[in-house]
Design an enzyme around this catalytic site. Structure first.
Site, PDB file in Angstrom:
ATOM      1  CB  CYS A 152      41.353  42.652  35.683  1.00  0.00           C
ATOM      2  SG  CYS A 152      39.713  43.269  35.184  1.00  0.00           S
ATOM      3  CG  MET A 179      34.991  38.517  37.564  1.00  0.00           C
ATOM      4  SD  MET A 179      33.583  37.493  38.100  1.00  0.00           S
ATOM      5  CE  MET A 179      34.443  36.080  38.794  1.00  0.00           C
TER       6      MET A 179
END
Length: 392
Positions: A103, A317
């Site tokens: 992430c 993201m």
């Protein structure tokens, strides 16, 4: 007789446009300090998954891909690194944690957590300035450098850096993703696993269209918005309220994963929902962001929309931003073409919440493209710290 709840030291943090529950590895119950069913069961319960109501009412999750995240950190076992960072993307509606990728947004919080929790040696932390935290991203085996602002020997979280998709300003954290493309012997092969900058992707029931398949930051499938019936200026409800559209995107993602060599059979795509990502691109145009502000075409190089865990992301993201910056820097990819072509060391792209700048350094050696690093800025802060409780 029901067992009482157990409590585990934890920190709830925002990193970029995501939130997650952070743990030190040695604070976890012994059985959860190693990968496996015990760890997964614990973290699922922390987040509140699986939740058929899709609310995460009985856990720390927020019932979106951006807020159902867990992080485990420890002093690094890797030479010349400070902290090992392991990321788990928790599914909302099924008992599953995807450990296949990073992430990028929460990466912005890793350095701050590491400094504040004794994972960075004190002689590496300046009294004032920026602490360079060397992160080993254990999911993908990559080095990330975080430049964390420090004031009076402590992490400086407040500031005036504004990040679209985050309501309030905070301190800027610059992140460098070193050699973000997959190694030759890494999963999925080289930066372009098929060897092509553009492939024709044949998707049964959907069609055939150009696609750029890239391993950089996170494996990502890029397609042209116009080729799949979109403008590139869509907001979340335009996609997420359309179940048929979501099914089409998942089908495209599955066949892209197969072509990238990430899976051997289409049925395996469901078991790695976190990767690859799928995104669609378009040339710049004026649009209204989800906050209501107007993003003008002359303020951006291209439009990008990306899906995460089966839904259109509310912003972008961080790892997909690395893929965008990398692909934009390589002439001939769909991303580079949408940005107008040519040399693009830095691009500003429009996403549903606003804009983001990302840069990448790309060179061609012996006919192969290589990227030494991708750079972007994020922010992070502690939201709550103490103990998280779960039924024993």
């Amino acid at each position: 007789m029901f067992k009482p709840q157990i409590r585990i030291p934890a920190t709830y943090m925002r990193g970029g446009t995501s939130k997650g529950v952070f743990f030190k590895l040695d604070d976890l119950p012994v059985a959860a300090q190693v990968p496996g069913a015990e760890r997964d069961a614990l973290l699922l319960r922390v987040i509140g998954s699986p939740d058929p109501y899709a609310k995460h009412t009985d856990g720390m999750g927020g019932a979106t891909s951006s807020t159902s995240k867990t992080v485990i950190l420890s002093k690094s076992t890797k030479a010349n690194h400070d902290v090992d960072y392991l990321f788990g993307q928790v599914a909302i509606d099924k008992p599953f944690i995807d450990w296949s990728g990073n992430c990028g947004n929460l990466t912005a919080a890793v350095g701050a957590f590491a400094i504040s929790n004794g994972l960075v040696k004190s002689d590496r932390i300046p009294h004032n300035g920026h602490c360079v935290v060397r992160i080993w991203q254990a999911n993908i085996g990559k080095t990330i450098i975080a430049h964390v602002p420090v004031s009076n020997g402590e992490v400086q979280e407040t500031g005036d850096f504004e990040l679209d998709g985050v309501t309030f300003p905070a301190a800027e954290v610059q992140i460098e993703f070193l050699n973000p493309a997959a190694d030759e012997d890494g999963e999925g092969g080289a930066m372009f696993p098929t060897g092509n900058l553009i492939d024709t992707l044949d998707v049964p029931g959907v069609g055939s269209f150009p696609a750029t398949l890239i391993n950089a930051g996170i494996p990502t499938i890029f397609v042209n918005a116009a080729d799949i019936g979109y403008s590139g200026s869509e907001l979340q409800d335009d996609i997420n309220a359309d179940s048929a559209a979501l099914a089409r995107f998942e089908t495209i993602r599955a066949y892209g994963a197969l072509k990238m060599g990430l899976i051997e059979d289409i049925s395996q795509a469901a078991s790695r929902a976190h990767t690859p990502k799928i995104a669609f691109v378009a040339p710049p145009k004026d649009y209204q962001a989800s906050s209501g502000k107007t993003v003008s075409a002359d303020s951006i190089n291209l439009l990008v929309r990306a899906l995460s865990m089966g839904k259109l992301h509310h912003a972008m993201m961080g790892t997909a931003a690395v893929a965008i910056g990398t692909a934009a820097a390589i002439p001939g990819t769909l991303v580079n073409q949408a940005a107008g072509g040519g040399d693009k060391q830095t691009v500003v792209f429009g996403h549903p919440s606003g804009t983001l700048r990302v840069g990448a350094e790309a060179i061609q050696l012996d006919g192969q493209w290589q990227v030494s690093k991708a750079i972007m800025s994020r922010s992070a802060r502690v939201l709550m710290e103490g103990w998280v409780r779960v039924p024993g």
